[in-house]
Motif scaffolding. Structure first.
Motif, short mmCIF file in Angstrom:
data_model
loop_
_atom_site.label_atom_id
_atom_site.label_comp_id
_atom_site.label_asym_id
_atom_site.label_seq_id
_atom_site.Cartn_x
_atom_site.Cartn_y
_atom_site.Cartn_z
N GLY A 46 130.47 -60.12 105.40
CA GLY A 46 130.41 -61.00 106.55
C GLY A 46 130.69 -62.46 106.22
N ALA B 242 136.55 -54.85 101.67
CA ALA B 242 137.12 -55.73 102.68
C ALA B 242 137.96 -54.85 103.59
CB ALA B 242 137.97 -56.83 102.04
N GLU B 243 138.22 -55.34 104.77
CA GLU B 243 138.98 -54.58 105.76
C GLU B 243 140.08 -55.45 106.34
OE1 GLU B 243 136.08 -53.53 108.67
OE2 GLU B 243 134.92 -52.32 107.26
N TYR C 81 133.45 -63.84 105.39
CA TYR C 81 134.74 -64.33 105.90
C TYR C 81 135.32 -63.32 106.85
CZ TYR C 81 139.61 -65.49 106.40
OH TYR C 81 140.83 -65.78 106.95
N GLU C 82 135.87 -63.82 107.96
CA GLU C 82 136.70 -63.03 108.84
C GLU C 82 137.70 -63.98 109.45
OE1 GLU C 82 136.58 -60.28 112.89
OE2 GLU C 82 134.72 -60.65 111.79
N THR D 23 143.77 -59.23 111.38
CA THR D 23 142.55 -59.89 110.91
C THR D 23 142.13 -59.25 109.60
OG1 THR D 23 141.14 -58.37 112.16
CG2 THR D 23 141.69 -60.47 113.22
N ARG E 16 138.64 -59.08 107.00
CA ARG E 16 137.19 -59.28 107.08
C ARG E 16 136.56 -58.78 105.79
NH1 ARG E 16 136.47 -57.24 111.78
NH2 ARG E 16 136.71 -55.12 111.13
#
Length: 143
Positions: A26, A6-7, A28-29, A20, A22
């Motif tokens: 893909g 995750a980022e 969830y963001e 944010t 993310r």
């Protein structure tokens, strides 16, 4: 075994900034901010994501442990609540409450409670959160 990523990106000061988060998949963001973390603002926060991870992991672990013990599981639903406190040494997670309800065929409450406690101890997210002073479980069988 797969590695999960995750980022997160944060811009600005602690109280005035925003960010944010993310998932690499893909799935969830979304935004997070000081208000969404320490107050009741819009967006998510790291603790909410920890709660989701713990609820999901525990539900799967309980289902697996019940199955290994020979029981048939219709469903396991878990709500996790992560308590974030701010003290003299900064912010920390002080407690996690796991409230789970399960429909399981032909099991008595004592056996269910024993297996639920085992799942709490052994799910990978519980193990990762071992430094949390209290992980409390309320497990209920439903008809």
């Amino acid at each position: 075994m797969p590695k999960r990523r995750a980022e997160a990106r944060w811009e600005g000061t602690l109280q005035g900034g925003n960010g944010t988060m993310r998932m690499a998949s893909g799935s969830y963001e979304g935004p997070y901010s000081f208000e969404s973390r320490f107050e009741e603002g819009d967006g998510t926060n790291p603790e909410e994501l920890i709660a989701a991870a713990h609820a999901g992991c525990f539900s799967m672990a309980l289902s697996a442990d019940l199955g290994r013990a020979g029981y048939t599981v219709a469903h396991v639903e878990t709500q996790a609540t992560v308590q974030l406190d701010v003290g003299d040494d900064g912010a920390s997670i002080s407690a996690i409450e796991l409230n789970t309800r399960a429909r399981v065929a032909d099991i008595d409450d004592a056996s269910f409670q024993e297996i639920a406690e085992q799942a709490k101890r052994t799910c990978p997210v519980s193990k990762a959160l071992a430094a949390v002073p209290a992980i409390n479980l309320h497990a209920e069988l439903v008809d």
